[in-house]
Design a protein around this motif. Structure first.
Motif, mmCIF file in Angstrom:
data_model
loop_
_atom_site.group_PDB
_atom_site.id
_atom_site.type_symbol
_atom_site.label_atom_id
_atom_site.label_comp_id
_atom_site.label_asym_id
_atom_site.label_seq_id
_atom_site.Cartn_x
_atom_site.Cartn_y
_atom_site.Cartn_z
ATOM 1 N N SER A 14 69.421 0.030 52.029
ATOM 2 C CA SER A 14 69.049 -0.519 50.732
ATOM 3 C C SER A 14 69.330 0.520 49.651
ATOM 4 O O SER A 14 69.425 1.723 49.932
ATOM 5 C CB SER A 14 67.562 -0.876 50.735
ATOM 6 O OG SER A 14 67.133 -1.353 49.476
ATOM 7 N N ASP A 62 70.085 -4.426 54.983
ATOM 8 C CA ASP A 62 68.951 -4.743 54.122
ATOM 9 C C ASP A 62 69.366 -4.605 52.663
ATOM 10 O O ASP A 62 70.016 -3.628 52.274
ATOM 11 C CB ASP A 62 67.795 -3.781 54.426
ATOM 12 C CG ASP A 62 66.537 -4.108 53.652
ATOM 13 O OD1 ASP A 62 65.674 -4.798 54.218
ATOM 14 O OD2 ASP A 62 66.409 -3.684 52.484
ATOM 15 N N SER A 63 68.999 -5.571 51.829
ATOM 16 C CA SER A 63 69.233 -5.530 50.385
ATOM 17 C C SER A 63 70.715 -5.341 50.076
ATOM 18 O O SER A 63 71.527 -6.178 50.438
ATOM 19 C CB SER A 63 68.362 -4.450 49.744
ATOM 20 O OG SER A 63 68.365 -4.567 48.341
ATOM 21 N N ASN A 68 66.180 -9.242 53.416
ATOM 22 C CA ASN A 68 65.759 -8.893 52.052
ATOM 23 C C ASN A 68 66.943 -8.748 51.106
ATOM 24 O O ASN A 68 67.117 -7.720 50.450
ATOM 25 C CB ASN A 68 64.956 -7.588 52.074
ATOM 26 C CG ASN A 68 63.840 -7.626 53.101
ATOM 27 O OD1 ASN A 68 63.972 -7.022 54.159
ATOM 28 N ND2 ASN A 68 62.775 -8.330 52.811
ATOM 29 N N THR A 69 67.767 -9.774 51.035
ATOM 30 C CA THR A 69 68.995 -9.678 50.254
ATOM 31 C C THR A 69 69.276 -11.015 49.584
ATOM 32 O O THR A 69 68.415 -11.890 49.527
ATOM 33 C CB THR A 69 70.161 -9.229 51.156
ATOM 34 O OG1 THR A 69 71.291 -8.904 50.347
ATOM 35 C CG2 THR A 69 70.538 -10.276 52.192
ATOM 36 N N ILE A 114 71.842 -10.823 43.568
ATOM 37 C CA ILE A 114 70.554 -10.123 43.534
ATOM 38 C C ILE A 114 70.263 -9.723 42.091
ATOM 39 O O ILE A 114 71.012 -8.942 41.489
ATOM 40 C CB ILE A 114 70.565 -8.879 44.436
ATOM 41 C CG1 ILE A 114 70.915 -9.262 45.877
ATOM 42 C CG2 ILE A 114 69.217 -8.174 44.383
ATOM 43 C CD1 ILE A 114 71.066 -8.070 46.818
ATOM 44 N N ASP A 174 58.173 -10.087 49.277
ATOM 45 C CA ASP A 174 59.341 -9.466 48.635
ATOM 46 C C ASP A 174 59.581 -10.097 47.264
ATOM 47 O O ASP A 174 59.894 -11.286 47.164
ATOM 48 C CB ASP A 174 60.569 -9.661 49.525
ATOM 49 C CG ASP A 174 61.790 -8.897 49.024
ATOM 50 O OD1 ASP A 174 61.700 -8.247 47.966
ATOM 51 O OD2 ASP A 174 62.832 -8.961 49.702
ATOM 52 N N THR A 198 63.973 -9.869 46.245
ATOM 53 C CA THR A 198 64.744 -10.901 46.959
ATOM 54 C C THR A 198 63.754 -11.765 47.730
ATOM 55 O O THR A 198 63.549 -11.574 48.934
ATOM 56 C CB THR A 198 65.788 -10.278 47.912
ATOM 57 O OG1 THR A 198 65.145 -9.340 48.791
ATOM 58 C CG2 THR A 198 66.871 -9.553 47.128
ATOM 59 N N HIS A 240 60.178 -5.588 50.761
ATOM 60 C CA HIS A 240 61.626 -5.506 50.571
ATOM 61 C C HIS A 240 62.363 -4.690 51.632
ATOM 62 O O HIS A 240 63.591 -4.704 51.667
ATOM 63 C CB HIS A 240 61.916 -4.918 49.190
ATOM 64 C CG HIS A 240 63.336 -5.062 48.750
ATOM 65 N ND1 HIS A 240 63.968 -6.285 48.634
ATOM 66 C CD2 HIS A 240 64.270 -4.126 48.398
ATOM 67 C CE1 HIS A 240 65.216 -6.106 48.220
ATOM 68 N NE2 HIS A 240 65.428 -4.809 48.080
#
Length: 385
Positions: A24, A96-97, A121-122, A126, A214, A217, A242
């Protein structure tokens, strides 16, 4: 221009299938993924990659896009696979992200290379460009330490830092130590990133993992991915914000193993039948409850009970349900009778037919067992009536 993305050895060894994991924004891949990677070590060779200027990643002053990052990751993977004697082979991916965004970009730009992807978590987009550009300006002026307070709120669900101070501290330290210009350039790449219109191009199986807590996202962002790709599924984790790989390593490692292993035909067939018969909610709960103690057993029943027996053509599923209900009552396994009664309804048995099965069973198994079986059936068959 392809920015340098630095590979990091996390767990496992080259004799195992390759799993590539991505970080992330503001985190080193080690701080984010170490706990999950340790749990994956028996099943995968886990290699992480660093964002420019993060962790072991070399800083950069040149602008780049998500596509550039994806190309950099693919170049790293090709070097690793060549060393393993698997030139241009396939690999599994989890991110992630921004690491998840790069995963989506890989699925679009190198569709034959990624066998399965887990995106946590994406989103396909975004945030908003203005927010990212403002953050880039702030970081250039005040450094990455200016983001610690906000990231502490965004990254972690309530209580996480109290439960896992070392893991949370390592993540916040990696943010403080990140190169400011490289961080700002990632922000600007995210400002330009939007692949919502291309999700239907993604053919590889995708598991989208959301954190219920989260904010950057939210689950709706992951649902958009799961619904938009051709073969997607969503799982939402309670008490996770997140950074799911750090916050819930047991759940994430189990979900990754299950999803990636599902590319095995026997396992995939078993999981497909299991979901059709028992329902996604039940199977998701069972999958999330897998530990290092019962992981091999769960693999066994998915492959053989569901993938070998339930897929045989000799009996219809409704007939198999009759056999299962009889066996469960005979063995007094009432803890499993309820969900198999629901499965019998799914498989085409009527309420009246289920009652007849239990009546028949009562004669040959005994009244005490039938008493309990009918009590369970009364609860199930009158549910919502």
């Amino acid at each position: 221009m392809t920015p340098r993305t630095t590979p990091v050895e996390l767990a496992g060894d080259p004799s195992k299938p390759l799993l590539v994991v991505g970080p992330s924004l503001g985190t080193s891949v080690t701080a984010l993924w170490a706990a999950t990677a340790e749990l994956l070590a028996e099943s995968f060779h886990v290699i992480g990659w660093e964002l420019p200027g993060h962790g072991h990643g070399a800083p950069t002053t040149e602008a780049f896009s998500m596509a550039d990052l994806a190309a950099g990751v693919l170049a790293c993977v090709d070097r690793i696979l060549t060393d393993r004697g698997e030139r241009h082979g396939t690999f599994a991916y989890a991110g992630d992200s921004v690491g998840g965004a790069v995963g989506l970009q890989l699925l679009l730009d190198a569709p034959t290379r990624v066998s399965a992807a887990v995106l946590t978590n994406t989103g396909a987009k975004i945030g908003e460009p203005e927010g990212w550009n403002d953050r880039a300006k702030t970081v250039r002026a005040a450094g990455t330490a200016s983001q610690i307070a906000g990231s502490t709120q965004r990254w972690f669900a309530p209580g996480f830092l109290e439960r896992e101070p070392a893991r949370g501290g390592a993540l916040l330290h990696s943010l403080r130590d990140a190169d400011a210009e490289s961080y700002a350039l990632v922000c600007e790449a995210l400002a330009a990133y939007d692949v919502r219109g291309r999700l239907a191009e993604v053919a590889a199986p995708v598991l989208a993992i959301a954190g219920v807590d989260d904010a950057p996202t939210p689950p709706s962002s992951l649902e958009e991915i799961a619904v938009g790709v051709r073969n997607g599924r969503l799982v939402a984790l309670d008490a996770v914000a997140h950074l799911a790989p750090a916050e819930a390593p047991h759940a994430v490692s189990t979900l990754i193993t299950s999803h990636v292993t599902a590319s095995d035909p026997a396992y995939a067939a078993g999981m497909n039948v299991r979901r059709q018969v028992l329902g996604d909610a039940h199977v998701d709960r069972a999958t999330a409850a897998i530990t290092d103690v019962n992981r091999d057993y769960q693999d066994l029943i998915t492959r053989y009970a569901w993938g070998t027996i339930w897929t045989r053509p000799g009996l219809a599923r409704r007939d198999r349900s009759i056999g299962v209900l009889t066996a469960l009552v005979a063995g007094r396994h009432f803890e499993e009778l309820e969900f198999h009664l629901r499965a019998a309804l799914t498989n085409g048995l009527t309420r009246e037919e289920i009652i007849e099965v239990l009546l028949q069973t009562s004669i040959y198994v005994g009244v005490p067992a039938a008493n309990t079986a009918f009590a369970v059936a009364n609860r199930v068959l009158n549910d919502g009536a």
